[in-house]
Design an enzyme around this catalytic site. Structure first.
Site, PDB file in Angstrom:
ATOM      1  N   GLY A  46      -2.374   1.700  -2.453  1.00 46.60           N
ATOM      2  CA  GLY A  46      -1.265   2.426  -2.755  1.00 46.60           C
ATOM      3  C   GLY A  46      -0.141   1.436  -3.547  1.00 46.60           C
ATOM      4  N   GLN A  51       7.962  -1.759  -5.419  1.00 45.87           N
ATOM      5  CA  GLN A  51       6.913  -3.173  -5.757  1.00 45.87           C
ATOM      6  C   GLN A  51       6.815  -3.487  -7.053  1.00 45.87           C
ATOM      7  OE1 GLN A  51       3.856  -1.348  -3.037  1.00 45.87           O
ATOM      8  NE2 GLN A  51       3.756  -3.276  -2.482  1.00 45.87           N
ATOM      9  N   LEU A  95       0.439  -5.351  -1.298  1.00 43.78           N
ATOM     10  CA  LEU A  95       0.484  -6.198  -2.295  1.00 43.78           C
ATOM     11  C   LEU A  95       1.733  -7.342  -2.514  1.00 43.78           C
ATOM     12  CD1 LEU A  95      -0.827  -3.273  -4.839  1.00 43.78           C
ATOM     13  CD2 LEU A  95      -1.813  -5.500  -3.893  1.00 43.78           C
ATOM     14  N   GLU A 137       3.704   3.278   2.529  1.00 50.48           N
ATOM     15  CA  GLU A 137       4.126   3.497   1.318  1.00 50.48           C
ATOM     16  C   GLU A 137       5.895   4.264   1.602  1.00 50.48           C
ATOM     17  OE1 GLU A 137       3.062   1.764  -0.693  1.00 50.48           O
ATOM     18  OE2 GLU A 137       1.040   1.928  -0.319  1.00 50.48           O
TER      19      GLU A 137
HETATM   20  O1  GNR Z   1      -3.773  -1.904  -0.920  1.00 53.40           O
HETATM   21  C1  GNR Z   1      -3.245  -1.710   0.102  1.00 53.40           C
HETATM   22  N1  GNR Z   1      -4.088  -1.604   1.045  1.00 53.40           N
HETATM   23  C2  GNR Z   1      -3.466  -1.234   2.357  1.00 53.40           C
HETATM   24  C3  GNR Z   1      -4.283  -1.622   3.547  1.00 53.40           C
HETATM   25  C4  GNR Z   1      -4.187  -0.859   4.704  1.00 53.40           C
HETATM   26  C5  GNR Z   1      -2.595  -0.312   4.891  1.00 53.40           C
HETATM   27  C6  GNR Z   1      -1.865  -0.188   3.880  1.00 53.40           C
HETATM   28  C7  GNR Z   1      -2.324  -0.596   2.605  1.00 53.40           C
HETATM   29  S1  GNR Z   1      -1.255  -0.440   1.235  1.00 53.40           S
HETATM   30  C8  GNR Z   1      -1.715  -1.537   0.299  1.00 53.40           C
HETATM   31  C9  GNR Z   1      -1.065  -1.460  -1.065  1.00 53.40           C
HETATM   32  C10 GNR Z   1       0.409  -1.798  -0.850  1.00 53.40           C
HETATM   33  O2  GNR Z   1       0.903  -2.846  -0.676  1.00 53.40           O
HETATM   34  N2  GNR Z   1       1.238  -0.633  -0.849  1.00 53.40           N
HETATM   35  O3  GNR Z   1       2.493  -0.589  -0.676  1.00 53.40           O
HETATM   36 NI    NI Z   2       2.815  -2.436   0.575  1.00 56.10          NI
END
Ligand code: GNR
Ligand code: NI
Length: 172
Positions: A46, A51, A95, A137
């Site tokens: 996500g 971001q 991320l 998110e």
């Molecule tokens: O890539 C992502 N993996 C994830 C794994 C467990 C719970 C939430 C996430 S979201 C994350 C990407 C991200 O930072 N989205 O804001």
């Molecule tokens: Ni995140």
């Protein structure tokens, strides 16, 4: 379309409350295209617009496992309108906080109201990884990070590590 640089902890933009999207203009569509490209490149499940430095209430998600069968989902102005009493714990990452993980407890299922790229109002009920991810998110849209759900000890430890790395101009 373009891959945009990710905003990384302790960048203060991650603490902004993002603004409603308003009309679905060509600029909004171009931003969503960049978000999807950036999310797939990372790769991440996500992405929230903040971001990539844009404080608008836009979320992209793809929880499909197969990169040859992509299922991009776009949520404009998403709102949790119902959440289950039942909780679920998931080892989350972000991320914007690379290579750090922690267990977060959230509602197991949620109903989310949002607008799609046609501007139409929609609602979905999410469970599993989608439920976890969409809550993660929506937190971003409100300036909240998953580390805020951890103990103060863990949060302080990771915050200090990233602050030190930023000071040195390195990755954490
Ligand atoms: O890539 C992502 N993996 C994830 C794994 C467990 C719970 C939430 C996430 S979201 C994350 C990407 C991200 O930072 N989205 O804001
Ligand atoms: Ni995140």
């Amino acid at each position: 379309m373009a891959i945009r640089p990710l905003v990384i902890l302790p960048d203060s933009r991650l603490r902004l409350v993002s603004e409603p999207v308003g009309a679905v203009t060509p600029e909004v569509r171009a931003l969503v295209a960049d978000m999807l490209e950036t999310m797939y490149d990372a790769p991440g499940v996500g992405l929230a617009a903040i971001q990539i430095g844009v404080a608008k209430r836009i979320v992209t998600i793809d929880t499909s496992k197969d990169e040859n069968a992509r299922e991009p989902q776009v949520f404009l102005d998403p709102v949790v309108v119902w959440s289950s009493e039942e909780k679920r714990i998931y080892d989350e990452g972000c991320l914007s906080i690379p290579e750090f993980y922690g267990e977060v407890e959230r509602p197991d299922r949620v109903r989310v109201a949002f607008r799609d790229l046609d501007g139409a109002t929609r609602e979905i009920e999410a469970d599993g990884l989608l439920a976890t991810c969409i809550q993660h998110e929506i937190d971003h849209l409100n300036g909240v990070l998953f580390i805020d759900h951890l103990s103060k000890l863990k949060r302080d430890r990771v915050t200090k590590k990233f602050a030190k790395a930023a000071k040195r101009g390195e990755a954490a």
